[in-house]
Scaffold this active site. Sequence first.
Site: not given
Ligand code: AMP
Length: 139
Positions: A33-34, A89, A96, A102, A104
């Site tokens: 996760d970024i 989520n 989400q 996805h 986590h």
């Molecule tokens: P959610 O809030 O459950 O939709 O989580 C989305 C997740 O995606 C968050 O934890 C972000 O930090 C992660 N995210 C968004 N863009 C990227 C990316 N380019 N590479 C890796 N993780 C990402």
Amino acid sequence: MNTKDDCIFCKIVASEIPSVKVYEDSVVLAFMDIGPISDGHTLVIPKEHVEKLDQCRPELMAQVGQAVVKVANAVSKAIPSDGYNVLCNNGISAGQLVDHMHFHIIPRNTDDGVFNRWPAYEYPQGKAQKLAEKIKEYL
Ligand code: AMP
Ligand code: ZN
């Protein structure tokens, strides 16, 4: 394969934007996760674009589930932690932000302050049964 042009995770699958990958097979991708909320925070996704869990074909979910087990096992061994959360989520109200399903995997340690228990309450008499009946109508 089902993809979506404006989806950031589809772009990661297609290597159009970079990611730090930890696991990949023909169906599933796992990457860091970024914006981690703890060291080792990893995401597991189907390569196919699926928005929410309830829209995921059971056969695909079975393959994603196998990868979640595999990656959770590796993350929990690799990262000093005494537990982990697995979160999916679904929908904006549930947090989400990326509309590509996805999971986590979030390493946890006692008193790490990442997040605490949710605000649980008690159902009034009979409400749980009523809600269960409603849910069962759709099964
Ligand atoms: P959610 O809030 O459950 O939709 O989580 C989305 C997740 O995606 C968050 O934890 C972000 O930090 C992660 N995210 C968004 N863009 C990227 C990316 N380019 N590479 C890796 N993780 C990402
Ligand atoms: Zn997508």
